[in-house]
Design an enzyme around this catalytic site. Structure first.
Site, PDB file in Angstrom:
ATOM      1  N   ASP A 211       0.813  -1.221   0.000  1.00  7.70           N
ATOM      2  CA  ASP A 211       0.000   0.000   0.000  1.00  7.70           C
ATOM      3  C   ASP A 211       0.847   1.271   0.000  1.00  7.70           C
ATOM      4  O   ASP A 211       0.307   2.375  -0.051  1.00  7.70           O
ATOM      5  CB  ASP A 211      -0.927  -0.012   1.224  1.00  7.70           C
ATOM      6  N   SER A 236      -6.639   5.528   0.047  1.00  7.96           N
ATOM      7  CA  SER A 236      -7.015   4.252  -0.552  1.00  7.96           C
ATOM      8  C   SER A 236      -8.498   3.982  -0.325  1.00  7.96           C
ATOM      9  O   SER A 236      -9.031   4.240   0.759  1.00  7.96           O
ATOM     10  CB  SER A 236      -6.196   3.114   0.059  1.00  7.96           C
ATOM     11  N   GLN A 286      -5.523  -1.607  -6.801  1.00 11.06           N
ATOM     12  CA  GLN A 286      -6.048  -0.660  -5.817  1.00 11.06           C
ATOM     13  C   GLN A 286      -6.687   0.527  -6.522  1.00 11.06           C
ATOM     14  O   GLN A 286      -6.189   1.001  -7.553  1.00 11.06           O
ATOM     15  CB  GLN A 286      -4.935  -0.154  -4.897  1.00 11.06           C
TER      16      GLN A 286
END
Length: 295
Positions: A211, A236, A286
């Site tokens: 991430d 995110s 993502q």
């Protein structure tokens, strides 16, 4: 210093069990005033994995970030045992803070099986040893940061990971749109050994790192530097991973990332993670909020 930071990260992932299928995780100060998404995802996967036999490693996860996490408060993870089959096990995890869900994860685990085998080739990339370390590269960009102190805070936040950009990061060449593709090499700053050297921990550490840089490719397409520069705000929204082949998080992994599209205040990025000898270890997707601040 590096080994100490890795020890702190492993301690962060070592959740406290407070009841059957209920775990509590600590939080840590973040660079931004919310819990780092990779931390919540990794901790949730730890919670799910604690309820699954060790011979069934995770092969995929799908997650949504629902609310910003409070770095000053613990997070409670509740595991729902959705299914225990002969080959596959499914778990659902909800992370709660202050009485509200902040994160939701579904993870699937599988026993080892033989089957059809193929993969895309590993892309070309410079050797990690030829690239500057974070301590060498980040201070170069301090003058362009909205707050030069962010360099120190970013180094502290990522001290457990040796993460090296193959080219200038988004904040390194602000204003000039580039190909929406980014490559980084990463590994933990220290080796895992003994009781810590488990397949689940390696997968959770990869999840943690995955991430950190994935939305960089969105920023590159528009010549934006990101939160450190202050020319976009973002977070995110969701995160998905598929784990294909065995790997070690304490050995070099190439994270090849690109963005196929951005629109509607959102940007999409995909990533492939390769071992140094060219095996495709994981795939990542993502979507995140990417907004230009109003003047």
């Amino acid at each position: 210093m590096a080994d100490a930071a890795l020890t702190q990260l492993i301690d962060l992932l070592d959740l406290e069990q407070i009841e059957q299928d209920i775990y509590r995780g600590a939080s840590r100060p973040a660079v931004v005033p919310r819990v780092f998404g990779g931390q919540v995802a990794a901790q949730a996967l730890v919670a799910a994995g604690r309820t699954v036999p060790a011979d069934r490693p995770p092969h995929s996860l799908h997650a949504y970030f629902l609310r910003p996490g409070d770095p000053g408060a613990p997070i409670v993870y509740t595991v729902d045992r959705i299914r225990d089959g002969r080959s596959f096990t499914t778990r659902r995890v909800v992370a709660v803070q202050h009485g509200q869900p902040i994160f939701h994860l579904s993870a699937s685990f599988q026993t080892h099986e033989e089957g059809l085998e193929h993969q895309v080739p590993m892309p070309a990339a410079p050797d990690p040893e030829t690239l500057p370390t974070p301590e060498e590269s980040l201070p170069r960009y301090a003058a362009g940061f909205r707050d030069p102190a962010l360099v120190r805070r970013l180094l502290e936040a990522r001290a457990a990971v040796d993460l090296r950009y193959a080219a200038a990061p988004p904040w390194g060449e602000v204003g000039a749109p580039r190909e929406p593709r980014s490559q980084v090499w990463f590994r933990t700053n220290g080796k895992l050994a003994g009781a810590l050297d488990t397949p689940l921990l390696h997968v959770c550490l990869m999840t943690y790192v995955s991430d950190m840089t994935l939305l960089d490719s969105v920023l590159l397409a528009h010549g934006r530097g990101g939160w450190a520069v202050g020319d976009v705000v973002g977070a995110s929204l969701d995160h998905a991973m598929w784990f294909h082949r065995p790997f070690r998080a304490d050995e070099w992994l190439l994270y090849d990332q690109e963005s196929p599209t951005s629109q509607g205040g959102r940007g999409l990025s995909t990533g492939r993670i390769f071992t140094r000898d060219g095996r495709l270890a994981a795939s990542v997707i993502q979507e995140g909020v990417i907004r230009v601040p109003r003047a």
